[in-house]
Design an enzyme around this catalytic site. Structure first.
Site, PDB file in Angstrom:
ATOM      1  N   ARG A 105      -0.585  -2.291 -17.718  1.00 28.29           N
ATOM      2  CA  ARG A 105       0.494  -1.408 -17.264  1.00 28.29           C
ATOM      3  C   ARG A 105       1.527  -2.195 -16.432  1.00 28.29           C
ATOM      4  NH1 ARG A 105       2.883   0.263 -12.117  1.00 28.29           N
ATOM      5  NH2 ARG A 105       3.790   2.311 -12.445  1.00 28.29           N
ATOM      6  N   VAL A 106       2.785  -1.921 -16.722  1.00 29.97           N
ATOM      7  CA  VAL A 106       3.882  -2.524 -15.965  1.00 29.97           C
ATOM      8  C   VAL A 106       4.755  -1.388 -15.438  1.00 29.97           C
ATOM      9  CG1 VAL A 106       6.000  -3.895 -16.197  1.00 29.97           C
ATOM     10  CG2 VAL A 106       3.879  -4.689 -17.276  1.00 29.97           C
ATOM     11  N   GLY A 107       5.193  -1.492 -14.199  1.00 30.10           N
ATOM     12  CA  GLY A 107       6.016  -0.431 -13.614  1.00 30.10           C
ATOM     13  C   GLY A 107       7.502  -0.738 -13.682  1.00 30.10           C
ATOM     14  N   GLY A 123       6.602   4.160 -10.796  1.00 30.95           N
ATOM     15  CA  GLY A 123       7.556   3.408 -11.602  1.00 30.95           C
ATOM     16  C   GLY A 123       7.956   4.094 -12.890  1.00 30.95           C
ATOM     17  N   THR A 170      11.106   2.384  -5.139  1.00 32.70           N
ATOM     18  CA  THR A 170       9.662   2.308  -4.943  1.00 32.70           C
ATOM     19  C   THR A 170       9.078   3.654  -5.350  1.00 32.70           C
ATOM     20  OG1 THR A 170       7.894   1.839  -3.345  1.00 32.70           O
ATOM     21  CG2 THR A 170       9.810   3.031  -2.522  1.00 32.70           C
ATOM     22  N   GLY A 171       7.774   3.667  -5.573  1.00 32.65           N
ATOM     23  CA  GLY A 171       7.133   4.916  -5.990  1.00 32.65           C
ATOM     24  C   GLY A 171       6.625   4.819  -7.412  1.00 32.65           C
ATOM     25  N   THR A 183       5.507  -1.229  -2.478  1.00 34.57           N
ATOM     26  CA  THR A 183       6.359  -2.233  -3.121  1.00 34.57           C
ATOM     27  C   THR A 183       7.463  -2.614  -2.163  1.00 34.57           C
ATOM     28  OG1 THR A 183       6.049  -1.477  -5.371  1.00 34.57           O
ATOM     29  CG2 THR A 183       8.171  -2.465  -4.889  1.00 34.57           C
TER      30      THR A 183
HETATM   31  N1  ASP Z   1       7.082   1.099  -8.196  1.00 33.78           N
HETATM   32  C1  ASP Z   1       5.809   0.430  -8.259  1.00 33.78           C
HETATM   33  C2  ASP Z   1       5.229   0.589  -9.619  1.00 33.78           C
HETATM   34  O1  ASP Z   1       5.343   1.651 -10.203  1.00 33.78           O
HETATM   35  C3  ASP Z   1       4.820   0.939  -7.298  1.00 33.78           C
HETATM   36  C4  ASP Z   1       5.233   0.961  -5.883  1.00 33.78           C
HETATM   37  O2  ASP Z   1       6.357   1.266  -5.537  1.00 33.78           O
HETATM   38  O3  ASP Z   1       4.394   0.641  -5.059  1.00 33.78           O
HETATM   39  O4  ASP Z   1       4.598  -0.336 -10.075  1.00 33.78           O
END
Ligand code: ASP
Length: 336
Positions: A223-225, A249, A246-247, A195
């Site tokens: 699904r939504v992050g 979510g 990021t990571g 992200t």
């Molecule tokens: N934070 C994003 C999510 O959970 C994923 C990502 O950081 O790549 O959708």
């Protein structure tokens, strides 16, 4: 850089002190001259544009810096910077070419926030590459903050965005391969996310931020992050600073991560300390499963100090300042 800012701050304070005593007795011309000097000093303090972003995205930070160097504002910079990654079909975590959900749909989440605290976001957006620009349109051209799914898409098309197939051959192949075992684990390992979250400070010292993603690969349909959720994937307070995440979510949402980082900076923590404490809120939960997922934060404060921290190694921040566009390896929690 911190030293440089310190020196600038100190000299500004000096100007302020001189001003305070001189203005008591001065005529108008002198006063105007001093005011001019004062604003020059303010420009000097805030005259160093800065861009930071999650992961290794030098092309994106370069684009954002180009906007800032040309006198553009932080909002334009973060939007244009994020668009670079969205347009890159080779990047499988953002925009065109993003990995799909388990049904094969590429769905995008994005958010943007400006110096006034205005914000916009889109969730589950399909067939439109530049989710960050749609989020900006939501912010600027609707009375709302968030649009989802088909509504977000129709809104984008009504604003002139083109409909296109975002599933590239490479991402389709990866999905086909994944389907053979179809192991669905809502975790993100250190290679599996990219992200882009970006923060910029412009020459006026104003801060904006943006975040855009195709989310977790092979996620459940719908699904939504955290990325489009203001306060989780992104938060800006122009008086204090900004943060992007990021990571995984879900973990960021549960701790309202970016808002938390900004609030910790408001309480006096440096961006680095604030990011570390926000990661601590995740890993120190009883029964935290943190060994199986990654979260990373990038933050900047009003003085232009920056920080980043993650749960696991191999997270980095790209930072462009003073003519240097570079990757900074993040410190991390799990050293075991
Ligand atoms: N934070 C994003 C999510 O959970 C994923 C990502 O950081 O790549 O959708």
């Amino acid at each position: 850089m911190e030293r440089r800012k310190f020196i600038k701050t100190a000299s500004l304070t000096g100007v302020g002190l001189t001003l305070g005593s001189t203005l008591l007795n001065c005529d108008e011309t002198v006063s105007e001259k001093i005011t001019e000097q004062h604003s020059e000093a303010i420009n000097d303090l805030y005259g160093i544009p800065l861009v930071v972003a999650t992961w290794h995205v030098e092309n994106a930070t370069a684009k954002a810096m180009e906007i800032l160097q040309a006198g553009g504002n932080a909002l334009d910079a973060v939007e244009q910077g994020c668009r670079v990654e969205e347009a890159d079909a080779k990047g499988q975590t953002v925009g065109k070419g993003g990995l799909p959900d388990r049904e094969g749909n590429v769905t995008l989440d994005a958010s943007i926030m400006d110096k006034h605290g205005n914000c916009g976001s889109v969730v589950y957006l399909q067939n439109v590459t530049h989710a960050v620009s749609v989020a900006r349109k939501v912010m600027e051209e609707t009375p709302h903050v968030m649009l989802a799914g088909e509504g977000a898409k129709q809104f984008a098309l009504s604003k002139g965005f083109q409909s296109e197939d975002l599933l590239t051959e490479a991402s389709k192949n990866a999905w086909e391969k994944w389907k053979i075992n179809a192991q669905y684990q809502p975790i993100i390992n250190i290679e599996n996310h990219d992200t882009i979250g970006m923060l910029a400070i412009d020459k006026n010292g104003d801060i904006s931020g943006a975040c855009t993603t195709s989310g977790l690969a092979y996620k459940m349909e719908g699904r939504v992050g955290d990325s489009p959720i203001i306060g989780s994937g992104l938060f800006i307070d122009n008086d204090i600073g900004g943060c992007v995440a990021t990571g995984l979510g879900e973990e960021v949402v549960k701790t309202v991560g970016s808002f938390l980082v900004v609030e910790l900076m408001r309480q006096g923590k440096s961006p680095q300390q604030a990011c570390e404490e926000a990661i601590g809120r995740i890993v120190n939960k009883p029964n935290s499963d943190y060994k199986n997922f990654q979260v990373g934060y990038v933050a900047v404060n009003k003085q232009g100090e920056t920080g980043c921290y993650s749960i696991h190694q191999n997270f980095n921040m790209t930072k462009f300042q003073d003519g240097v566009n570079t990757q900074i390896q993040s410190d991390y929690f799990n050293k075991a």
